[in-house]
Design an enzyme around this catalytic site. Structure first.
Site: not given
Ligand code: PGA
Length: 234
Positions: A7, A9, A85, A87, A154, A160, A196
């Site tokens: 992803n 983003k 997601h 976000e 998730e 993140g 992560s």
């Molecule tokens: P990350 O993000 O691996 O940077 O923690 C995962 C995601 O948002 O899908």
């Protein structure tokens, strides 16, 4: 075979995606690799690596300035689309109902939605993790999936943040999701873990029962970080 999705983003560029595609061409893997990239990169030739978007409109077409429909994503070369997601849920107020409508639009256009569910830190601390996961799965999946969905668990507090749940917590979440899917007649649906994930923990996470792959954010942006995740498992 594991399912490994990146992803990106709101990161990257067409040149960076071409560079990633070239790096991925030479690796030896049986795993399914998908890159979910910003809309502007969906037309890039990726030598067989599947592309996905990161959001989709619930509407077919019309006066929805700034939105992109599922048919347009398909037309641009996407095979997958992330929906719900954390976000999007956090910054755009998406609920399980919104997510279900978007997933239905994706399925109708022949895309495979990667439907995200997971608990916030507040929900975790209130002991609601399992309830949030179960309602997320039950309420975010449309009635007719046409056998074409992927689920991503998730934990929102870990995304993140460099934090990961314990293996036991991941196992509990994935077991619950597998059971819930089974009870909905959707047994066998791939369930990814995300938050992560990196080269150093990917193999261990993917060895946990009911973890069919990973959804990787930050560590999917550069070949040096992403390839070790893909090659960490057969
Ligand atoms: P990350 O993000 O691996 O940077 O923690 C995962 C995601 O948002 O899908």
């Amino acid at each position: 075979m594991k399912f490994i999705a990146g992803n990106w983003k709101m990161n990257g560029s067409i040149a960076a995606l071409r560079n990633m595609a070239a790096a991925l061409r030479d690796i030896d893997t049986q795993n399914k690799v998908v890159l979910c990239v910003p809309y502007t990169m969906l037309g890039v030739e990726t030598n067989g690596v599947s592309l996905g978007a990161q959001d989709v409109s619930a509407h077919d077409h019309g006066a929805y300035t700034g939105e992109v429909s599922a048919n347009m994503l398909k037309d641009a070369g996407a095979e997958y689309v992330i929906v719900g997601h954390s976000e999007r849920r956090q910054y755009h107020g998406e609920t399980n109902d919104t997510v279900r409508a978007k997933a239905a639009a994706a399925i109708a256009a022949g895309l495979t939605p990667i439907i995200c569910v997971g608990e916030t830190m507040d929900e975790k601390q209130a002991g609601k993790t399992m309830a949030i996961i179960e309602s997320g799965v039950r309420e975010s999946i449309p009635g007719d999936t046409n056998g074409k969905i992927v689920i991503a668990y998730e934990p929102r507090w870990a995304i993140g943040a460099g934090l990961t749940p314990t293996s036991t917590e991941i196992a509990e979440a994935h077991t619950l999701i597998a059971k819930t899917l089974e009870s909905m007649g959707l047994g066998g649906t791939p369930v990814l873990y995300g938050a992560s994930v990196k080269g150093g923990n990917a193999a261990e996470i993917m060895s946990i029962p009911h973890v069919d792959g990973v959804l990787v954010g930050g560590a999917s942006l550069k070949p040096d970080d992403f390839i070790p995740i893909i090659t960490s498992v057969k």
